[in-house]
Motif scaffolding. Structure first.
Motif, mmCIF file in Angstrom:
data_model
loop_
_atom_site.group_PDB
_atom_site.id
_atom_site.type_symbol
_atom_site.label_atom_id
_atom_site.label_comp_id
_atom_site.label_asym_id
_atom_site.label_seq_id
_atom_site.Cartn_x
_atom_site.Cartn_y
_atom_site.Cartn_z
ATOM 1 N N MET A 120 -11.168 19.159 -12.836
ATOM 2 C CA MET A 120 -11.679 17.947 -12.185
ATOM 3 C C MET A 120 -12.560 17.145 -13.140
ATOM 4 N N LEU A 121 -13.402 17.859 -13.887
ATOM 5 C CA LEU A 121 -14.315 17.175 -14.789
ATOM 6 C C LEU A 121 -13.572 16.532 -15.955
ATOM 7 N N SER A 122 -12.444 17.131 -16.354
ATOM 8 C CA SER A 122 -11.695 16.483 -17.437
ATOM 9 C C SER A 122 -10.872 15.313 -16.890
ATOM 10 N N THR A 123 -10.464 15.418 -15.620
ATOM 11 C CA THR A 123 -9.752 14.290 -15.008
ATOM 12 C C THR A 123 -10.690 13.102 -14.811
ATOM 13 N N PHE A 124 -11.947 13.402 -14.468
ATOM 14 C CA PHE A 124 -12.923 12.336 -14.225
ATOM 15 C C PHE A 124 -14.064 12.433 -15.243
ATOM 16 N N PRO A 125 -13.859 11.862 -16.429
ATOM 17 C CA PRO A 125 -14.885 11.974 -17.477
ATOM 18 C C PRO A 125 -16.247 11.435 -17.028
ATOM 19 N N ARG A 126 -16.221 10.445 -16.155
ATOM 20 C CA ARG A 126 -17.493 9.893 -15.661
ATOM 21 C C ARG A 126 -18.305 10.956 -14.935
ATOM 22 N N LEU A 127 -17.618 11.793 -14.179
ATOM 23 C CA LEU A 127 -18.304 12.856 -13.447
ATOM 24 C C LEU A 127 -18.801 13.928 -14.411
ATOM 25 N N GLN A 128 -18.031 14.147 -15.467
ATOM 26 C CA GLN A 128 -18.445 15.099 -16.502
ATOM 27 C C GLN A 128 -19.788 14.680 -17.097
ATOM 28 N N GLN A 129 -19.877 13.376 -17.430
ATOM 29 C CA GLN A 129 -21.116 12.867 -18.013
ATOM 30 C C GLN A 129 -22.297 13.059 -17.079
ATOM 31 N N ARG A 130 -22.021 12.937 -15.775
ATOM 32 C CA ARG A 130 -23.119 12.953 -14.814
ATOM 33 C C ARG A 130 -23.185 14.253 -14.022
ATOM 34 N N SER A 131 -22.632 15.320 -14.576
ATOM 35 C CA SER A 131 -22.468 16.535 -13.763
ATOM 36 C C SER A 131 -23.783 17.102 -13.233
ATOM 37 N N GLN A 132 -24.897 16.886 -13.954
ATOM 38 C CA GLN A 132 -26.180 17.427 -13.483
ATOM 39 C C GLN A 132 -27.012 16.398 -12.723
ATOM 40 N N GLN A 133 -26.449 15.210 -12.538
ATOM 41 C CA GLN A 133 -27.191 14.143 -11.863
ATOM 42 C C GLN A 133 -27.037 14.304 -10.346
ATOM 43 N N LEU A 134 -28.043 13.874 -9.589
ATOM 44 C CA LEU A 134 -27.924 13.913 -8.136
ATOM 45 C C LEU A 134 -26.915 12.860 -7.688
ATOM 46 N N ALA A 135 -26.055 13.254 -6.740
ATOM 47 C CA ALA A 135 -24.968 12.361 -6.341
ATOM 48 C C ALA A 135 -25.492 11.053 -5.735
ATOM 49 N N GLY A 136 -26.666 11.111 -5.122
ATOM 50 C CA GLY A 136 -27.243 9.906 -4.523
ATOM 51 C C GLY A 136 -27.596 8.842 -5.543
ATOM 52 N N THR A 137 -27.712 9.221 -6.819
ATOM 53 C CA THR A 137 -28.082 8.253 -7.840
ATOM 54 C C THR A 137 -26.863 7.655 -8.541
ATOM 55 N N LEU A 138 -25.660 8.053 -8.128
ATOM 56 C CA LEU A 138 -24.451 7.502 -8.756
ATOM 57 C C LEU A 138 -24.154 6.105 -8.218
ATOM 58 N N GLN A 182 -2.513 8.571 -9.266
ATOM 59 C CA GLN A 182 -2.545 9.742 -10.148
ATOM 60 C C GLN A 182 -2.536 11.034 -9.325
ATOM 61 N N VAL A 183 -3.375 11.061 -8.273
ATOM 62 C CA VAL A 183 -3.425 12.231 -7.390
ATOM 63 C C VAL A 183 -2.079 12.436 -6.719
ATOM 64 N N SER A 184 -1.465 11.328 -6.305
ATOM 65 C CA SER A 184 -0.179 11.398 -5.639
ATOM 66 C C SER A 184 0.879 11.995 -6.564
ATOM 67 N N ARG A 185 0.818 11.632 -7.845
ATOM 68 C CA ARG A 185 1.799 12.147 -8.796
ATOM 69 C C ARG A 185 1.648 13.645 -9.031
ATOM 70 N N GLN A 186 0.448 14.161 -8.738
ATOM 71 C CA GLN A 186 0.260 15.616 -8.851
ATOM 72 C C GLN A 186 0.920 16.362 -7.696
ATOM 73 N N GLY A 187 1.518 15.626 -6.764
ATOM 74 C CA GLY A 187 2.251 16.266 -5.683
ATOM 75 C C GLY A 187 1.491 16.393 -4.375
#
Lengths: 246, 311
Positions: A120-138, A182-187
């Motif tokens: 998931m983190l490699s699919t969404f690099p933005r989330l990788q960058q912010r993995s330790q950030q609180l979701a409310g601050t995104l 993209q998600v749809s193409r994963q089946g």
């Protein structure tokens, strides 16, 4: 084509208000089914009823032939239905990583979950960058990505998405729709509620119109673009003009 | 004893008392975090457990470990009874209509159950005082001129152990993840497939155990049990929780210990009458400060009974 989700005569409501008045529809495997309709038509109520969060009254809901109506929400997630809820509903005071782990709450097997987390983190690099950030601050777009990734962490057969583009800037909306395809193409089969009719019809393989708690029309998106009545009623006259101009 | 030694000794006594308040507040906050409502029957459900335990001890002369097991089991049963009656899981769903109304009904119902549980205990055991098994006797440990009673040491150690165990459970386990997710956003917890009613019950069970540990140690230190225990426990827990920031586990511990230390110093210098008054004064100051901060008034006003601010 096999049917993943089959809904027959489903009714549900909030208190005395009957939000769903006998909804029937089939979602076919592998596609992107899109549910359109005006505000208050019962689209969100349908999403919550399918996931067991809103208690369904009459009718039936089957997932690949197995009845899931009346099951508790956590059993429905276990059976393979995940929801990306309206307004994202990420856990605001938990980190991005914790949000993703919460998405896999119903699964067992630490190794597999960790592998999916890395994926998931490699699919969404933005989330990788912010993995330790609180979701409310995104930002809104990042929260939407997180909501999609969180839902995918349960390894769903069917992914329900409730207005993923709401409140986002046009560029971000395009990004979200790219992610959906993209998600749809994963089946993963996708059942999408959208206000952004044009974007939705572009990627949809099938669509439904909902009004006052019922599905009143269903068809192929290509013919919908042609159909004058639907154009005027649901896509707005400006859309029709836009099409004529194009 | 030097002036410094005097202050240090009073502080140590205060920390020991405050560690108990911290435990009560932890249990109370656990429930508050998950259901966002004050469970007024918290103290009385713990008290009922201790009453049954001491009755068993007086009748059958059982060991202190068994005594604790009985107290916990009864407190858990009473806690689940309160949850079922006053805080059904649907109440957590803030998208339900008439929410403010439901909130008041829940809290008022828990007040009624408080009375019910307390009557259940005191009508069956009407004396003003019951003996309670002692934990460690009155052995005193001397350390660089300061003395600490061995049972006060047990209080401190058990409080620390409970805090550590609670922390590890909440932040290192899947079970804890489920609780924290429910505390953060109940609707989203259902969406990802967390059994919210299960989390509700678990929160009440954990709170009952944590509260029983605190109350058991307190009674074992005093070697007596009084019918005031329930109210005392609920009040101290609420005080510490409100001062520590509603729903914050860390805040509950810090505020609990701080209130204990404050009480000890006030009692030392101004006598026992002012001891309880001092903590209420602190609460008043905290509430007044929150209320005077622009925009925070309504948030906190609701917060006393429900509301947000859970970390």
């Amino acid at each position: 084509m096999t049917v993943v989700l089959s809904v027959r005569g489903l009714t549900a409501g909030y208190g005395k208000i009957q939000a769903l008045k006998g909804v029937s529809l089939d979602v076919e495997e592998g596609g992107i089914a899109c549910l359109l309709g005006p505000n208050g038509a019962g689209k969100t109520a349908l999403m919550f009823a399918l996931t067991g969060i809103l208690k369904a009254q009459e009718g039936s809901v089957t997932l690949r032939g197995a009845e899931i109506k009346g099951l508790a929400p956590h059993h429905i997630v276990e059976s393979g239905v995940a929801l990306v809820p309206e307004n994202r509903l990420v856990f605001p005071s938990m980190t991005v990583l914790e949000n993703l782990r919460a998405g896999a709450y119903c699964r067992s097997g630490k190794g597999e979950i960790d592998a999916d987390l890395a994926k998931m983190l490699s699919t969404f690099p933005r989330l990788q960058q912010r993995s330790q950030q609180l979701a409310g601050t995104l930002s809104g777009g990042e929260q939407q990505m997180l909501a999609v990734a969180r839902a995918m962490m349960s390894r769903p057969k069917l992914l329900l998405m409730d207005e993923p583009s709401i409140g986002l800037a046009p560029l971000v909306v395009a990004e979200i729709f790219r992610i959906i395809t993209q998600v749809s193409r994963q089946g993963v089969t996708i059942f999408l509620v959208e206000q952004n009719v044009h974007m939705a019809l572009k990627i949809a393989s099938h669509f439904y119109l909902m009004e006052q708690g019922k599905v009143i029309f269903s068809g192929d998106p290509k013919t919908a673009m042609e159909d004058d009545v639907i154009q005027r009623a649901y896509l707005g006259s400006s859309a029709a003009q836009h099409r004529q101009g194009a | 004893m030097t002036a410094f030694g005097d202050i240090a000794q009073t502080t140590i006594d205060g920390v020991a008392a405050g560690a108990l308040y911290a435990l009560f507040a932890l249990g109370f906050t656990m429930i508050f975090g998950v259901i966002r409502r004050a469970n007024l029957a918290y103290g009385s459900s713990v008290m009922l457990g201790l009453y049954v335990a001491t009755l068993a001890w007086m009748t059958f002369d059982i060991s202190i470990v068994l005594c604790f097991a009985i107290a916990s089991a009864v407190a858990i049963a009473a806690g689940l009874y309160v949850q079922m009656l006053c805080f059904p899981s649907r109440a957590a769903d803030r998208q339900q209509p008439n929410d403010a109304h439901r909130l008041m009904v829940s809290v008022a119902a828990s007040f009624a159950v408080w009375m019910q549980l307390e009557e259940l205990a005191t009508l069956n055991m009407p004396a003003h005082l019951y003996p309670f098994p002692a934990l460690a006797g009155d052995a005193v440990i001397e350390l660089v001129g300061l003395s600490i009673r061995s049972d006060a040491l047990i209080v401190l150690v058990s409080a620390l152990a409970v805090c550590a165990a609670l922390y590890l459970t909440l932040y290192r386990t899947r079970f804890g993840l489920g609780i924290r997710a429910t505390v953060d956003l109940p609707r989203a917890a259902s969406v990802v497939g967390i059994n919210v009613s299960g989390v509700f019950r678990k929160a009440f069970v954990i709170a009952a155990i944590v509260g029983t540990i605190g109350a058991f140690v307190a009674c074992a230190t005093a070697e007596q049990l009084t019918p005031k225990l329930g109210m005392w426990l609920t009040l101290k827990a609420m005080l510490a929780m409100m001062v520590g920031g509603l729903g914050s586990l860390r805040g509950a511990v810090v505020a609990g210990v701080a209130l204990g230390v404050l009480e000890a110093h006030v009692q030392r210098h101004f006598g026992p009458q002012l001891r309880d008054a001092s903590t209420y004064l602190v609460l008043f100051a905290v509430l007044a400060w929150r209320a005077w901060r622009p925009g925070a008034a309504t948030q906190f006003g609701v917060g006393v009974l429900g509301g947000r601010g859970v970390r």
